[in-house]
Design an enzyme around this catalytic site. Sequence first.
Site, PDB file in Angstrom:
ATOM      1  CG  ASP A 361      -1.688  -1.236   1.484  1.00 26.00           C
ATOM      2  OD1 ASP A 361      -1.160  -2.316   1.180  1.00 26.00           O
ATOM      3  OD2 ASP A 361      -2.804  -1.148   2.005  1.00 26.00           O
ATOM      4  CD  GLU A 500      -4.482 -10.871   0.279  1.00 25.21           C
ATOM      5  OE1 GLU A 500      -5.451 -10.825   1.059  1.00 25.21           O
ATOM      6  OE2 GLU A 500      -3.401 -10.296   0.500  1.00 25.21           O
TER       7      GLU A 500
END
Lengths: 774, 774
Positions: A361, A500
Site C-alpha cells: 500500500d 487473495e
Amino acid sequence: MWKDRFCQPIRDLLADDAWLVAEEGYHPREQIVYESIFCLASGYMGSRASAEEGFCRRTLPANYINGVFDRSEAFQRELANTPDWCKLKMYYQCEPIAPEEGNTPEDYLRVLDMQHGLLAKRYVTQAADGRRTKVEILKFLSRAHGWCGGFKVWLTPLNYGGLLEFENIIDATVTNFIDFPRFRVKHIRTTDLRALDGLGCYLGCETRDFKLPVGTAAGVRIVDEQGRDILKSRAFRPYGETACEFVDAYCREGQTICVEKYAAVCTGRDVPESQVAETTRARLQAFVDTGFDAELQAHLAEYARLWHRADLELTGDDRLQKALRFNIFHLMSTPSRTDNRTNIGAKLIHGEEYGGHAFWDTELFLLPFFDYVFPEVARNLVDYRYLLLDKARENAVKNGFRGAKYPWESADTGDEECPAWTIEPDGSCYRCYVADYEHHVTAAVAYGGVHYFELTGDEDFFDREGLEILCETARFWVSRLEYNAEKDRYEICKVTGPDEWHEPVDNNAYTNYLARWNIRKAVEYLALYKKEKPEVYARLAQRIDLAEDEPKRWSEHAEKIYLPDTNGVIEQFEGYFDLADAVIDEWDENNMPLWPKALAEIPKEQRCILKQADVVMLMYLMEHEFSAETQRLNFDYYEKRTLHRSSLSPSIHCLMGLRVGESEHAYQYLCRSAYVDIDNNQRNTREGIHAASAGGTWQCVTLGYCGMSTTDTGELCFTPHLPEQWQRVRYHIRWRGADLRITVTQDGVDVEQENGTQPVIYLCGGERRTARRI
Amino acid sequence: MWKDRFCQPIRDLLADDAWLVAEEGYHPREQIVYESIFCLASGYMGSRASAEEGFCRRTLPANYINGVFDRSEAFQRELANTPDWCKLKMYYQCEPIAPEEGNTPEDYLRVLDMQHGLLAKRYVTQAADGRRTKVEILKFLSRAHGWCGGFKVWLTPLNYGGLLEFENIIDATVTNFIDFPRFRVKHIRTTDLRALDGLGCYLGCETRDFKLPVGTAAGVRIVDEQGRDILKSRAFRPYGETACEFVDAYCREGQTICVEKYAAVCTGRDVPESQVAETTRARLQAFVDTGFDAELQAHLAEYARLWHRADLELTGDDRLQKALRFNIFHLMSTPSRTDNRTNIGAKLIHGEEYGGHAFWDTELFLLPFFDYVFPEVARNLVDYRYLLLDKARENAVKNGFRGAKYPWESADTGDEECPAWTIEPDGSCYRCYVADYEHHVTAAVAYGGVHYFELTGDEDFFDREGLEILCETARFWVSRLEYNAEKDRYEICKVTGPDEWHEPVDNNAYTNYLARWNIRKAVEYLALYKKEKPEVYARLAQRIDLAEDEPKRWSEHAEKIYLPDTNGVIEQFEGYFDLADAVIDEWDENNMPLWPKALAEIPKEQRCILKQADVVMLMYLMEHEFSAETQRLNFDYYEKRTLHRSSLSPSIHCLMGLRVGESEHAYQYLCRSAYVDIDNNQRNTREGIHAASAGGTWQCVTLGYCGMSTTDTGELCFTPHLPEQWQRVRYHIRWRGADLRITVTQDGVDVEQENGTQPVIYLCGGERRTARRI
C-alpha cells in the site's frame, strides 16, 4: 455553524463547517468508530479520540508512537499501545462528570477541525440527583513538537457549586485488542511511577520484548475565567500501572473553570535509554513553560503550512470536498518528517488493525501523494525500505531465493510479520499463505523507489539506495523464476496476486508483469549508470557483488517471462478462465456488489469472483503495455466479477474507469474510496483509517480527474477531464524544487509557480507551457 | 420457591425461601449494596459479591483477607484489597455475556443461601444482535478450607451456538475506595504473573508497606452435561497486574455447558514468605484434585455444624427470623477459628469502611455472641488484645499515662489507626479528636476479657492474659484520673464518651463509671488471686512490676472517682444540663428521629441532642449500680434526645427498653438493629455489614427477650418476656463445656443438654432447675 455552539475560546479557534467533521448526539456504541475518525496524529504519535473523561465501556483508547512495536504473545510485532495520557477524570462528590452508557448527555457535539488539527467537544451532563454540568473540551497534539499533546476542559456547574475533583491520569494498563479477548496483548511493562513535584506525574514503561523505554509525563493547571490559578490541592497516587494525580478546585454555580492538561512523551528511539525519563520531564516542562495557548499557536502555524501544500480544493461537491480533506488530513498527519526508520501502517496510526505494518500500500497507494506533495516525507518512506534491505536479503535466503525479498508486512525490524496461522472469531484456525506466496510486494518496493526518483529527481537517493534496491529485487525475481523447458519460458508458479481469493496460482499476470518490469528496470538503470555514473555503478557492483554478465542474464530471463495473451481479456492466472463463471447481478443497499447466487455452492477458490482485480491494477500501473481497447475490455470484464472486498480496489477502479471512459462508474468508485472512513462504509473504521483509500482517493482526483502525469522524459503533463458538476480543482505540488499551484477547471489547466529558480515547463493538450510565476 | 427457578444442580443444593435473601431484577445502581449483603466469608477471607462476569460500572469488588492490612497513601492502615480472583469473563464473538448498564438481563434472580453459605444467580442476557444466553452461577468460599473459593457457571446459548470464550482472571489492579477518588489507595504491588501449567494461572503480589506476600491462583474446567472435559484451548496472558487465562469451548444451541472456577489464596501470614507461591499452588491443586463438588460438600458439612450451634429460631415473625439469621450468618462467617492475631472489623470483612479495624464494638457488641455460642472464637478475640498489650502500653506512655491504653481503632499492629485529620466529601478538613479523647475503649477491652472469663470459666486465659490486661488497663485509668483537691475527688477531664457529638467534656458519666469498674475489678481479682492462686499472682506482679501497695492505692483512687448524682436523671457529663434543650418531635418516613427544629440554629456541641446515649449504655452494662426507677427515668429522658446516628444505639435501646418496660419501643429498636443491612436502612450497607448491629441484635433476642443472664455466682439464669406475636425462640449456647438447647415460649423456658459430663443447673423464675439430657 457548529462552532457557534462552543464557548468563545473554542469558537475563536474553530474553522467553518466546511472544514469540520461532526458527531452530533452521543451514541455509546459508535464511540469506538469516532475514536478512529477523530484520532489526532502529530507525525510522532497518534492519539485515538477516546473520551478524555473516561468511564466509556466500549472504547479502544490508544496512543501509538511511530516505530514503537512489540510482539510478546501476539501473532506478530504490532504498534504497541503505549500509556494513555489522554485521561482526566472529573468528579463532584465522587460522582463522575462524564457521558456514560445509560446517561446520555444533552446537546452533545464533537467536531474534528481538519484545518487546524483540533478536536472539540461540548455537552451538558445531568447526574442522577439533577446536577447539570456543561463540559467543553479542546484537544490537540502539537504538530510543532509531536511528542506533546494536551487539552483544555471548560467546566460549568450549571445548577450547583462546590469542590470539583479531578484525576490527571497516565494509564499503562492499556493493551492492544482490548475488546478482542483472544488477541488481546499487553505490550508494555510499567517500570516507574512517580510525582514530578510541582509539574505533574510520570510513568515509565518499556516494551516487553525489546525493552524499549517509553516515558510519559502529564500535568494539570486549573484556572478561573481571569486565568488565575485556583488549583487547591494536589496529591500523587501510584495505582500499579496508572500514575494519578488527584487535584481539586472550587467552582461556584454558573462559574466556568478551565482545566488544562499537558502531556509529553519520549522513547528510547528519540534519546539514549538512560535519558528517556529526564527528557520526558524536560519536554513536559517546556510545554508547560511555553503554555497551552502558545504551543497551540505554534501547532496552528504548522497546520497552515501543511495545508498550504496539501489542500485539494474542490468546487462543486461540498460533501466530497470534505471527504477529500478528511483523507488528506489523516494521511499527512501520520508520518514523521524526520524519521526514516518508520513507515506508514495500512490503517495509519489510527487503529490497531494490521499492527501498524507497512504493506505494498505504501509504495502504490501512498507514495504518489507524498512524492508530489511532501517529497521529504516520501524520501523517508523509501529510505525505510533501504534501511531494511539487509533484512529483505535475509528473507530471500530464508525462502530459498537470491537478492532481496521484502516482507508482506513490515514493522520495525524488517522481518516478515505476516503470520502463518490465523484464528477466526468462530475459533477456526487456518493456515495463512500470504507470506509464502504473495510476492508482488517486492516489485512494489522497487516500483515505489523508481517512481520516487523519477518524480522528484532525487539522485542522492537513487545513487545511494534506490538502484541497489532495484537490483536486489530484480535478483530476487530472477531467482524466483522457474524455467519451463517444454515451453522455453520462465514462469512464476505457486504465487498469489493482489486478489487473495485465489491462492496460490501459477503465472499470475499481475506478478509476472511486475517481475518483468522490475528486472527490466534494473537492467535499464544499470546500463545507464554504467555509462553516465560509472563510479556509482562500480561502487554498487562491489557492494552487491554484481557479476559482469549478470544484467545480461537478468535480461534474458525477463524477456522470456511468460505473459498471457493480451488480445482480448487477459487471464488473471493460468486456469482462471476454467473457473465457475458468473457476473455480479445484485448490489446491497450501499451499492456494494453481492456474491452471485449462481455460485453460492462453489468454494471461493473455484469461482471467478475476485476480492480485487489484479488485471485492472496491472493495467493502471503499466498503461503503455496495453492498448486502449484491451484496457476497456478488461475493465468491463473484471469489474463485473470484482467484489471490492479490499479497500484498495475502488480507487484503482475509479482511475481505470476514467481511463476507459466509464466516468459514471468511476465517480461511484471515487465516492466509495473517499467516504470509506468518514462514512464507515466498510463497518471497520473502528480499527483505523484506510491509508490506501486515502492515498488512492488523492490519486483519483489529481492523477485521474485532473489528468496529472509525467512523460517518459520526466515532464509534467495534464489531461484533465473533470466531471460536469465540478467547477474547479486546485491543489499544490512540489515539483523539482518548486511549489506549484495547479488549478483545473472545465476550461483547462493553470499552473502557477510560487518559488524555485528554474521556470517549470508542463504539457497540456499537447501544448508545452511555462508555469506562471506568482 | 426461589430455588425452583434454578437449574437442577443448584435447586438440589439450595435451601427453602426462609433461608434465602433474594435480589429480584437487576438494578445497576444497587449492585454495590448487594455486594455487601451477599458477601461471602470463610473465616479466612471475605469476597464481596461483585458480578463474576465483570463489566459492571458501579462496583466495589474486594477480596479481604483477615489480618492483611496496609497503609501506603491512606490515612490509616486498612484491610488491603487483595487480588480479585472472582472474575470469569464470558464472550461470544468478543461480545460479553454479562448484565450491564443499559442491557438489563431478563428474569434476574440472585439469592444468598444463608443455611449453606452459597450465592446463586440466574438470568437471561440478550445481546444487541438478539442472541439470548441463560446464565446460572453458584459461588462459595469453602468453610472447610477458607483459602479456597470458586464458582460454577451453567451457560446455555438459547438461540445460537458456537465457540464460547472465557477469561479466567486474577485482577490485582484493585484498590480500596475505588469510587472515592480522594481516598482511593492501592495497597498491593504485583510481583509475579505466571501460568501454572495444566492448572491455571498465578499472581503474586505483596502489600506495599510491609511487603507481606499474597499469592492467588486460579484455574478453570469446562465440562458438558455428561461431565466430559470440553475445554478446547488454553492460553496464558499476562496483563501487567492481571493474570488471565483465555480458554474456549464449543457449545451447541440449547446445550448447557458448565464452567468451574477454582481459586486459592495464601499469604505470608500462613507460611514462611518463601513458601507462599508454592503453597498457593498446592492449595489450588488440592482444591482441583478434590473437585468442586466434593469441596462443596465439605463446606456444607461445616455450615451444618455452625448453624447447629448458632441458629436462632424464631416462630412468629418470619421476616425478623430471616433478619436474625442474616446477622448471625455474616457475624459467624467472618472471624478465624484458629488465628488469634486478627479481630473483627466494624463492618466485618464485608466492606471497606473503617478499614477493617476493631473498635470497642468487639468487646461490648460482638463478644457476648461468641462467648455464648463460639467460645473458641471469643478466645481468639480476647487473645488478640493480649497480643497487642505491649502496643497498648506504648500507647499509654506516648500519651503521658501508665499501664495500657488501647487504641480507638486497632488493626494488625495495635497502633492507633484513628486518624487525627479527616476530609469531608465537600473538601473541608477537620481535626478528629477521637483518638485523643475517647478513652472508654480501654475499659471495654477489660470488660470484654472479664466477661469472657466469667461466662466461659476459661482460667487459662484469665491466669495468663486476662488479669494482666485488667491490671494494666486499671493502671491506665489510675494514671488518667486527675485529683480535684477542692472537692477531694478524682475526675476525668477532657474526655469523650460514646456520644461523639460532645467532645471533649469533663467527667463523662459513662467513662467515669467504666473506669471505676475497671479499677475495682482489677483490685478485686488481684485480691482473689493473691489468696487463691498465689503463684499466678506472683508471676503477674513480677511481669507488670506491681508494687505491694499498688492495688490499695488503685482502690483509693477508684472510690474517689466523681460520679454524678444517681437520683433522677444522670447528667451525661458535667454541664450537659446547661445545653440548649429540646426533645425530638419529628421522625422521618423510616421512623428515624429528626433534629428538633427548635435547635436548628445552635451548634451541635451546644445542643442536648445525642448521637447515641451514653447513660443508657452505661445502665445496660452496670445494671446493679442503678435502681429500676432510675433506669426508667433515664431511658425516658435520653431516648427523647437521641438520634441513633450510630448503628450501636438501637440494640442497646431495645435491651434497655425491655428492662424498663417500654416493650413497644424496644421492638422498634430491635427491628432497626436487625434490618439495618438487609434493608440497607442507613443507606451505607455498600460499605459493609454493621458488625455491632449484628451482635447487638443477637443480644436483644437472647439476653433481652429470652432474658438470659448470669448471676453473680456464675449461674445461668432466664427471665424471659417474649412479645405476644412470638410463639417460640430456640437457640444453642455452649456453657461450661456443654452444648445447651434453649427453648423459650410464652409458657416458659426449657433447657436441654446435648453433651458434657456435668449436669447443667440454671435458674428460671426463681427456681433452680437441671437441664434435660437429650
